[in-house]
Design an enzyme around this catalytic site. Structure first.
Site, PDB file in Angstrom:
ATOM      1  CB  CYS A 133      26.108  33.445  30.993  1.00 44.92           C
ATOM      2  SG  CYS A 133      25.863  32.528  29.001  1.00 44.92           S
ATOM      3  CG  HIS A 136      24.050  37.444  29.546  1.00 42.00           C
ATOM      4  ND1 HIS A 136      25.062  37.974  29.770  1.00 42.00           N
ATOM      5  CD2 HIS A 136      24.338  36.325  28.412  1.00 42.00           C
ATOM      6  CE1 HIS A 136      25.733  37.064  29.360  1.00 42.00           C
ATOM      7  NE2 HIS A 136      25.412  35.714  28.953  1.00 42.00           N
ATOM      8  CD  GLU A 156      25.551  40.668  32.090  1.00 40.72           C
ATOM      9  OE1 GLU A 156      26.701  39.731  31.430  1.00 40.72           O
ATOM     10  OE2 GLU A 156      25.081  40.015  32.464  1.00 40.72           O
TER      11      GLU A 156
END
EC number: 3.5.1.123
Length: 242
Positions: free
Chosen positions: A89, A178, A180
């Protein structure tokens, strides 16, 4: 032999913290991790780790560029040494700016919060162990990469963001989304903060929940991060759109 990696934390947000979740998403059995503030003198640590991940942030690489001048210098130094570095990001945008690319407002001029369908480019799926050519990924950004660094390779795109994933040099990768973050963290923490900050309006919440229905973090993108950090992919060997 275990490798040492550092998560460079670029946020000063105090309303929630997902550092542990981010490390766990990319950790392997043969890796040790430390979290380091991106606001410290990073040049002192460059030789202490085998690779680096740059986190997201509430800041802007454009409006707050002076705040992150040290991070940009660090990225260039890591890239010159050909050490693995992955930007997520804000980290993706930092990687682009530091290496000669450009970041601007989203083409829609609206904050993007939800999930997008990414289409892999230049055979990336074959290098991360999947036959799928598309994956869904969480997006949470008001800016994006609008010009890749010279000599970089496009690895994924979506309808909302032309540069979702790119690589430059052998071991530097930027990921706008994202991989994660879990669905739970997005719904409990990100949604609350974006509503408080005015990035998302109450009448958009239903659309957000519809997009998130059935979402699971894409293992192919997580594998991309792990493979990059462990030098299992040399992106200079990819032939494609540069």
């Amino acid at each position: 032999m275990s490798k040492r990696f550092a998560l460079l934390w670029c946020s000063e947000e105090e309303r929630f913290d997902y550092r542990e979740e981010m490390v766990n998403a990319f950790k392997t059995e043969n890796s040790d991790w430390e979290v380091i503030s991106a606001f410290t003198d990073l040049n002192k640590i460059i030789d202490n780790y085998d690779g680096f991940v740059i986190s997201g942030s509430e800041y802007s690489v454009n409006a707050d560029k002076e705040k992150f001048s040290g991070l940009f210098e660090f990225i260039r130094a890591v890239h010159k040494k050909e050490k693995p570095i992955v930007g997520i990001c804000f980290g993706c945008q930092s990687l682009a700016v530091a290496l000669g690319g450009e970041v601007g407002l989203n083409p829609s001029r609206e904050f993007r919060f939800g999930t997008d369908e990414l289409t892999f480019q230049n055979g990336l799926n074959k290098h991360v162990g999947t036959s799928e050519e598309r994956v869904r990924l969480i997006e949470s950004h008001g800016e994006c990469v609008i010009r890749r660094p010279l000599g970089s390779t496009l690895l994924a795109r979506s309808d909302s963001t032309a540069v979702e994933i790119f690589a430059v040099g052998p071991y530097a990768v930027g990921i706008q989304g994202h991989p994660e973050i879990s669905k739970k963290t997005l719904e409990q923490d990100f949604l609350r903060v974006h509503l408080e900050d005015g990035n998302l309006q109450e009448d958009e919440v239903r659309r957000f929940h519809a997009e998130l229905s059935g979402y699971q973090p894409p293992q192919a993108i997580r594998q991309l991060v792990k493979a990059t950090l462990h030098k299992q992919i040399n992106f200079q060997n990819l032939v494609g759109d540069v």
